[in-house]
Design a protein around this motif. Sequence first.
Motif, PDB file in Angstrom:
ATOM      1  N   ASP A 236      59.964  78.979  34.419  1.00 41.51           N
ATOM      2  CA  ASP A 236      59.611  80.033  33.464  1.00 41.51           C
ATOM      3  C   ASP A 236      59.099  81.287  34.144  1.00 41.51           C
ATOM      4  O   ASP A 236      58.757  82.257  33.474  1.00 41.51           O
TER       5      ASP A 236
ATOM      6  N   LYS B 172      75.516  80.964  33.907  1.00 40.13           N
ATOM      7  CA  LYS B 172      75.505  79.715  33.136  1.00 40.13           C
ATOM      8  C   LYS B 172      74.259  78.895  33.468  1.00 40.13           C
ATOM      9  O   LYS B 172      73.592  78.363  32.567  1.00 40.13           O
ATOM     10  N   THR B 173      73.909  78.810  34.742  1.00 40.41           N
ATOM     11  CA  THR B 173      72.722  78.066  35.160  1.00 40.41           C
ATOM     12  C   THR B 173      71.457  78.688  34.596  1.00 40.41           C
ATOM     13  O   THR B 173      70.555  77.981  34.135  1.00 40.41           O
TER      14      THR B 173
ATOM     15  N   GLU C 221      71.188  80.483  31.852  1.00 33.84           N
ATOM     16  CA  GLU C 221      71.143  80.223  30.410  1.00 33.84           C
ATOM     17  C   GLU C 221      70.729  78.780  30.128  1.00 33.84           C
ATOM     18  O   GLU C 221      69.980  78.512  29.197  1.00 33.84           O
ATOM     19  N   GLN C 222      71.186  77.823  30.956  1.00 30.52           N
ATOM     20  CA  GLN C 222      70.755  76.433  30.800  1.00 30.52           C
ATOM     21  C   GLN C 222      69.270  76.292  31.068  1.00 30.52           C
ATOM     22  O   GLN C 222      68.574  75.560  30.368  1.00 30.52           O
TER      23      GLN C 222
ATOM     24  N   LEU D 227      67.004  78.513  30.586  1.00 29.59           N
ATOM     25  CA  LEU D 227      66.274  79.054  29.443  1.00 29.59           C
ATOM     26  C   LEU D 227      66.228  78.053  28.291  1.00 29.59           C
ATOM     27  O   LEU D 227      65.238  77.973  27.571  1.00 29.59           O
ATOM     28  N   GLN D 228      67.284  77.269  28.131  1.00 27.20           N
ATOM     29  CA  GLN D 228      67.316  76.281  27.071  1.00 27.20           C
ATOM     30  C   GLN D 228      66.377  75.112  27.360  1.00 27.20           C
ATOM     31  O   GLN D 228      65.840  74.503  26.448  1.00 27.20           O
ATOM     32  N   ILE D 229      66.195  74.799  28.636  1.00 24.37           N
ATOM     33  CA  ILE D 229      65.309  73.694  29.009  1.00 24.37           C
ATOM     34  C   ILE D 229      63.869  74.034  28.642  1.00 24.37           C
ATOM     35  O   ILE D 229      63.106  73.175  28.216  1.00 24.37           O
ATOM     36  N   GLY D 230      63.493  75.316  28.809  1.00 29.05           N
ATOM     37  CA  GLY D 230      62.139  75.745  28.473  1.00 29.05           C
ATOM     38  C   GLY D 230      61.107  75.122  29.393  1.00 29.05           C
ATOM     39  O   GLY D 230      60.266  74.342  28.963  1.00 29.05           O
ATOM     40  N   ARG D 231      61.161  75.478  30.659  1.00 29.98           N
ATOM     41  CA  ARG D 231      60.244  74.945  31.663  1.00 29.98           C
ATOM     42  C   ARG D 231      58.791  75.272  31.311  1.00 29.98           C
ATOM     43  O   ARG D 231      58.509  76.239  30.613  1.00 29.98           O
TER      44      ARG D 231
END
Length: 186
Positions: free
Chosen positions: A110, A171-172, A174-175, A177-181
């Motif tokens: 993050d 792509k990495t 964006e992934q 960001l979806q994980i939300g560390r």
Amino acid sequence: LDSYPQAVEWSGFVNPALSDLVEVVLKMASGLRGIRSNYTLLKGSNPAAVIHCGESVNLDDIKQFSEVIQRLGRCGEISFVADKPDLTTLAPGCAVNTIDDITVALHLGDCLDAAKEIKKLQEKIAKNGRDRVKAAKGAKGAFKYRDTPEKIAEKLEGLDAELAEYQYQLKTLEQLLQIGRASCRE
């Protein structure tokens, strides 16, 4: 009055390996700062780091300098590992840098300013498109200024590889960001 101390009396305080240790510490800090300079991080973020130093350095000696490495490398908590970190087992969002036999991994998570990173990648992709057009124009024009078909094919091949890398990075990101560390602010 005591006599002036002789150099022989102070030889017990000399650490002959200190200069080598300081050199290794500076390489570690340089590696961490190099990673930070490649990315746009949120202000005040201190991402955690993992450091592997190889067999040439004793971990116990280096651990004494962890606070110095943190301050010089502008990072958070540092963990020293004996085995070289496997790139596949590192957390998503880790950036790795290797200097000589020293490997540093910074957990960006993050800490990345995602909007700015995405904008940078989109600008690089747009530039790649402009470079493609420019390479294609190299086949046209006055004969003496034309590029050979082999040279144009080579340029386009390099641009294809560059584009694929940028798209993979996007792509990495964006992934990630979806994980939300978890937050890295201290």
